[in-house]
Scaffold this active site. Sequence first.
Site, PDB file in Angstrom:
ATOM      1  N   ARG A  23       0.836  -1.198   0.000  1.00 29.07           N
ATOM      2  CA  ARG A  23       0.000   0.000   0.000  1.00 29.07           C
ATOM      3  C   ARG A  23       0.869   1.244   0.000  1.00 29.07           C
ATOM      4  NH1 ARG A  23       2.235   2.429   3.593  1.00 29.07           N
ATOM      5  NH2 ARG A  23       0.491   3.875   3.732  1.00 29.07           N
ATOM      6  N   GLY A  24       0.192   2.421  -0.183  1.00 33.00           N
ATOM      7  CA  GLY A  24       0.939   3.668  -0.354  1.00 33.00           C
ATOM      8  C   GLY A  24       1.100   3.886  -1.853  1.00 33.00           C
ATOM      9  N   ALA A  25       0.726   5.085  -2.323  1.00 33.80           N
ATOM     10  CA  ALA A  25       0.627   5.304  -3.769  1.00 33.80           C
ATOM     11  C   ALA A  25       1.875   4.899  -4.576  1.00 33.80           C
ATOM     12  CB  ALA A  25       0.238   6.763  -4.034  1.00 33.80           C
TER      13      ALA A  25
ATOM     14  N   ARG B  59      -7.222  -0.258  -6.781  1.00 31.66           N
ATOM     15  CA  ARG B  59      -7.430   0.887  -5.887  1.00 31.66           C
ATOM     16  C   ARG B  59      -7.587   2.147  -6.755  1.00 31.66           C
ATOM     17  NH1 ARG B  59      -4.253   1.205  -0.533  1.00 31.66           N
ATOM     18  NH2 ARG B  59      -6.199   2.282   0.004  1.00 31.66           N
TER      19      ARG B  59
ATOM     20  N   ASP C  40      -1.912  10.827  -2.476  1.00 32.62           N
ATOM     21  CA  ASP C  40      -2.299   9.737  -3.386  1.00 32.62           C
ATOM     22  C   ASP C  40      -2.598  10.251  -4.784  1.00 32.62           C
ATOM     23  OD1 ASP C  40      -2.861   8.696  -0.547  1.00 32.62           O
ATOM     24  OD2 ASP C  40      -2.733   6.944  -1.847  1.00 32.62           O
TER      25      ASP C  40
ATOM     26  N   ASN D 169      -5.369  12.537   0.012  1.00 32.36           N
ATOM     27  CA  ASN D 169      -4.482  11.742   0.866  1.00 32.36           C
ATOM     28  C   ASN D 169      -5.352  11.029   1.900  1.00 32.36           C
ATOM     29  OD1 ASN D 169      -1.785  10.872   1.584  1.00 32.36           O
ATOM     30  ND2 ASN D 169      -1.991  12.106   3.426  1.00 32.36           N
ATOM     31  N   LYS D 170      -4.725  10.206   2.707  1.00 41.36           N
ATOM     32  CA  LYS D 170      -5.434   9.387   3.685  1.00 41.36           C
ATOM     33  C   LYS D 170      -6.487  10.180   4.456  1.00 41.36           C
ATOM     34  CE  LYS D 170      -5.240   5.892   4.184  1.00 41.36           C
ATOM     35  NZ  LYS D 170      -6.214   4.999   3.514  1.00 41.36           N
TER      36      LYS D 170
END
Length: 361
Positions: free
Chosen positions: A57-59, A100, A250, A260-261
């Site tokens: 995970r994480g762009a 995603r 992201d 973003n998150k």
Amino acid sequence: MELLEKLKIKPIEWIEDDPEGPKLRWLDTRLLPWEEVYRETRDFKRVAVAIKTMEIRGAPAIGVAAAYGLALAALYSNAKEPDELWNKLREAEKILAATRPTAYNLFWALRRVMDRAQSGLKRGDDVDKIIYAVVDEAKKIHIEDVRTNMELGRIGAKLIDDGDTILTHCNAGALATAAYGTAEGIMRAAIEEGKRIKVIATETRPLLQGARLTVWELKKEGIEVRLITDNMVGYVMYRGLVDKVIVGADRITADGYVANKIGTYMIAVLAHRHKVPFYVAAPSSTFDLGIEGDNIPIEERDPDEVRTVLGKLLITVKDVEVYNPAFDITPPELVTAIVTEKGIITPPYRENIARILGDKS
Ligand SMILES: CSC[C@@H](O)[C@@H](O)C(=O)COP(=O)(O)O
């Protein structure tokens, strides 16, 4: 790949010299910090599952993994003709792209690899040559991500003063990239320059990336970190405990809207209220120059992520209705600057993003 050998935390590795053929290996981030389990596969569909379930995970990490997904699809396609290979790649691209929706690096990386395959196809290259090109492009994306983060870190470190306390949200660290991190890359670079910093990490409900991943990483590297729950941000800012906020992204639009998150917007509003600089750290591959405003697709995830703690402990009535957007959008007026590997972008964003990243293709 020498650069990769030196890194302490390598969430994604491409193993080329395996007798059974190349494979992708990654650290399962769902299990950290309790267990450090590595997974591996030669099947691109397994890579898609890993991205969807957030083992990866994480762009930027999602982008690198997806590129290797296409590399695996090409290597193990059994295609005899270039057209057949192309069709198999198109199929794999579709499956990987459906994992995603918010992380722009995913689509950017898939496009880069597919463009490379298509040029080979147009040139009349044979199957082996196209496969070679696809694998080569994925490896380039991987190594470039590490270099980019290091450059971004070096540039962003100028914004950090000795003694700063930096608040970060979610995990924009080594575990969200090929290595080094974006927001955390700036912190690492500032420390390498001899600056003393302290980090405040938010826990990041519902999947606790801050508590699990950011804290794990920073502790591993001996960086001073304090953990708070998401709802403590207002109080710590009110008490003057935060000098700067640095978060990852992201997707960033052509006019500076930042996805973003979930929780990032809340922190940006508080930073504005308390006159704390709010910085976003992101490589140019996170910028979607084709869209403007808050027109960013926002992923909604399983309601059980909110009803439970990591699927283990039910914390509410089991059938309560839930809203679970994984990301939010911070408007440009709340962003002090965006740090990229090509330079620091300040307002007005539309003009300055075009000027600094305009040649991005
Ligand atoms: C360098 S990572 C930047 C972002 O991808 C990060 O802050 C984030 O929001 C990650 O979300 P996640 O849902 O864990 O993939």
